[in-house]
Design a protein around this motif. Sequence first.
Motif, PDB file in Angstrom:
ATOM      1  N   PRO A   1       1.080  -1.413  -0.207  1.00 41.70           N
ATOM      2  CA  PRO A   1      -0.227  -0.022   0.031  1.00 41.70           C
ATOM      3  C   PRO A   1       0.771   1.161   0.166  1.00 41.70           C
ATOM      4  CG  PRO A   1      -0.585  -1.489   1.839  1.00 41.70           C
ATOM      5  CD  PRO A   1       0.489  -1.983   1.262  1.00 41.70           C
ATOM      6  N   ASP A   2       0.344   2.531  -0.651  1.00 44.39           N
ATOM      7  CA  ASP A   2       1.246   3.463  -0.707  1.00 44.39           C
ATOM      8  C   ASP A   2       1.329   4.041   0.633  1.00 44.39           C
ATOM      9  OD1 ASP A   2       0.868   3.538  -3.509  1.00 44.39           O
ATOM     10  OD2 ASP A   2      -0.843   4.833  -3.411  1.00 44.39           O
ATOM     11  N   HIS A   3       0.741   3.936   1.733  1.00 45.95           N
ATOM     12  CA  HIS A   3       0.982   4.554   2.845  1.00 45.95           C
ATOM     13  C   HIS A   3       2.433   3.734   3.625  1.00 45.95           C
ATOM     14  CE1 HIS A   3      -1.303   1.054   4.431  1.00 45.95           C
ATOM     15  NE2 HIS A   3      -0.713   1.237   5.615  1.00 45.95           N
ATOM     16  N   VAL A   4       2.556   2.450   3.240  1.00 47.78           N
ATOM     17  CA  VAL A   4       3.561   1.800   3.585  1.00 47.78           C
ATOM     18  C   VAL A   4       4.957   2.262   2.865  1.00 47.78           C
ATOM     19  CG1 VAL A   4       4.717  -0.444   3.690  1.00 47.78           C
ATOM     20  CG2 VAL A   4       2.377  -0.433   4.507  1.00 47.78           C
TER      21      VAL A   4
ATOM     22  N   ASP B   1       5.261   5.183   1.710  1.00 50.93           N
ATOM     23  CA  ASP B   1       5.462   6.506   1.996  1.00 50.93           C
ATOM     24  C   ASP B   1       6.074   6.485   3.375  1.00 50.93           C
ATOM     25  OD1 ASP B   1       4.364   7.714  -0.142  1.00 50.93           O
ATOM     26  OD2 ASP B   1       2.340   8.149   0.769  1.00 50.93           O
ATOM     27  N   GLU B   2       5.940   5.528   4.447  1.00 49.48           N
ATOM     28  CA  GLU B   2       6.541   5.620   5.751  1.00 49.48           C
ATOM     29  C   GLU B   2       8.043   5.216   5.499  1.00 49.48           C
ATOM     30  OE1 GLU B   2       5.904   3.205   9.986  1.00 49.48           O
ATOM     31  OE2 GLU B   2       4.563   2.590   8.298  1.00 49.48           O
ATOM     32  N   ILE B   3       8.130   4.271   4.541  1.00 49.39           N
ATOM     33  CA  ILE B   3       9.639   3.776   4.365  1.00 49.39           C
ATOM     34  C   ILE B   3      10.267   4.897   3.648  1.00 49.39           C
ATOM     35  CG2 ILE B   3      10.964   2.179   3.108  1.00 49.39           C
ATOM     36  CD1 ILE B   3       8.731   0.183   3.170  1.00 49.39           C
ATOM     37  N   ARG B   4       9.843   5.497   2.685  1.00 49.92           N
ATOM     38  CA  ARG B   4      10.579   6.536   2.056  1.00 49.92           C
ATOM     39  C   ARG B   4      10.764   7.743   2.875  1.00 49.92           C
ATOM     40  NH1 ARG B   4       6.814   7.401  -1.670  1.00 49.92           N
ATOM     41  NH2 ARG B   4       7.701   5.904  -3.180  1.00 49.92           N
ATOM     42  N   ASN B   5       9.833   8.086   3.813  1.00 56.66           N
ATOM     43  CA  ASN B   5       9.945   9.235   4.930  1.00 56.66           C
ATOM     44  C   ASN B   5      10.872   9.025   6.015  1.00 56.66           C
ATOM     45  OD1 ASN B   5       8.299  11.000   3.469  1.00 56.66           O
ATOM     46  ND2 ASN B   5       6.496  10.235   4.544  1.00 56.66           N
ATOM     47  N   SER B   6      11.148   7.388   6.166  1.00 54.45           N
ATOM     48  CA  SER B   6      12.147   6.989   7.354  1.00 54.45           C
ATOM     49  C   SER B   6      13.566   7.329   6.885  1.00 54.45           C
ATOM     50  CB  SER B   6      11.774   5.763   7.701  1.00 54.45           C
ATOM     51  OG  SER B   6      10.351   6.017   8.197  1.00 54.45           O
ATOM     52  N   ILE B   7      13.957   7.190   5.579  1.00 53.46           N
ATOM     53  CA  ILE B   7      15.251   7.138   5.168  1.00 53.46           C
ATOM     54  C   ILE B   7      15.668   8.180   4.231  1.00 53.46           C
ATOM     55  CG2 ILE B   7      16.895   5.930   3.324  1.00 53.46           C
ATOM     56  CD1 ILE B   7      15.301   3.443   4.098  1.00 53.46           C
TER      57      ILE B   7
ATOM     58  N   LEU C   1      14.759  -1.922   2.553  1.00 52.17           N
ATOM     59  CA  LEU C   1      14.750  -0.594   2.914  1.00 52.17           C
ATOM     60  C   LEU C   1      13.759  -0.505   4.449  1.00 52.17           C
ATOM     61  CD1 LEU C   1      14.627   1.745  -0.081  1.00 52.17           C
ATOM     62  CD2 LEU C   1      16.451   1.431   1.536  1.00 52.17           C
ATOM     63  N   ALA C   2      12.776  -1.462   4.259  1.00 52.26           N
ATOM     64  CA  ALA C   2      12.038  -1.520   5.347  1.00 52.26           C
ATOM     65  C   ALA C   2      12.576  -2.319   6.721  1.00 52.26           C
ATOM     66  CB  ALA C   2      10.659  -2.418   5.068  1.00 52.26           C
ATOM     67  N   GLU C   3      13.515  -3.177   6.354  1.00 43.76           N
ATOM     68  CA  GLU C   3      14.377  -3.814   7.348  1.00 43.76           C
ATOM     69  C   GLU C   3      15.416  -2.866   8.031  1.00 43.76           C
ATOM     70  OE1 GLU C   3      16.303  -7.289   5.738  1.00 43.76           O
ATOM     71  OE2 GLU C   3      14.229  -8.092   5.339  1.00 43.76           O
ATOM     72  N   ARG C   4      16.042  -2.008   7.161  1.00 42.40           N
ATOM     73  CA  ARG C   4      16.870  -0.989   7.409  1.00 42.40           C
ATOM     74  C   ARG C   4      16.329  -0.062   8.535  1.00 42.40           C
ATOM     75  NH1 ARG C   4      21.403   1.445   4.702  1.00 42.40           N
ATOM     76  NH2 ARG C   4      21.568   3.550   5.491  1.00 42.40           N
ATOM     77  N   CYS C   5      15.146   0.373   8.308  1.00 44.27           N
ATOM     78  CA  CYS C   5      14.302   1.227   9.176  1.00 44.27           C
ATOM     79  C   CYS C   5      13.346   0.700  10.169  1.00 44.27           C
ATOM     80  CB  CYS C   5      13.983   2.497   8.560  1.00 44.27           C
ATOM     81  SG  CYS C   5      12.628   2.184   7.154  1.00 44.27           S
ATOM     82  N   SER C   6      13.558  -0.809  10.589  1.00 40.62           N
ATOM     83  CA  SER C   6      12.655  -1.419  11.075  1.00 40.62           C
ATOM     84  C   SER C   6      11.040  -1.130  11.039  1.00 40.62           C
ATOM     85  CB  SER C   6      13.062  -1.211  12.690  1.00 40.62           C
ATOM     86  OG  SER C   6      14.600  -1.387  12.893  1.00 40.62           O
ATOM     87  N   ILE C   7      10.660  -1.191   9.962  1.00 42.88           N
ATOM     88  CA  ILE C   7       9.382  -0.835   9.366  1.00 42.88           C
ATOM     89  C   ILE C   7       8.598  -2.291   9.009  1.00 42.88           C
ATOM     90  CG2 ILE C   7       7.616  -0.077   7.951  1.00 42.88           C
ATOM     91  CD1 ILE C   7       9.335   2.557   7.882  1.00 42.88           C
TER      92      ILE C   7
END
Length: 127
Positions: free
Chosen positions: A5-8, A10-16, A88-94
Amino acid sequence: MPFYPDHVLDEIRNSIDIVPFISEHVALKKRGRNHVACCPFHNEKTPSFNVNAEKQIFMCFGCGVGGDVFKFAMLVEHVTFPEAVRLLAERCSIPLPRVERAGDASSGVDLEALRGAMADAASSRSH
């Protein structure tokens, strides 16, 4: 291929932050609003690779490659988009949600019927 989903995304993109992320692979130098370097995707002597911290994007004006943090991860790690999302999700623990893959039995697609139709089409082309 998994769909996130876009919100996921966006969360990853905004965390890195793209600048430190790209700096792990390329020696960036601050020049005005942007950071510049020689492009990691083609040979060059003068820097044409730009990273914009405000927009969180990169662009090489020499070879035309550009994008966001997902695109850069795909290019430097030689992975697909879903694999870049996972990295990237693993990198920022999402945590990533479990996603339905296209072609799952639950998607309502009759894979055997599709395979049969493809085989018929392929055999009729060869005649």
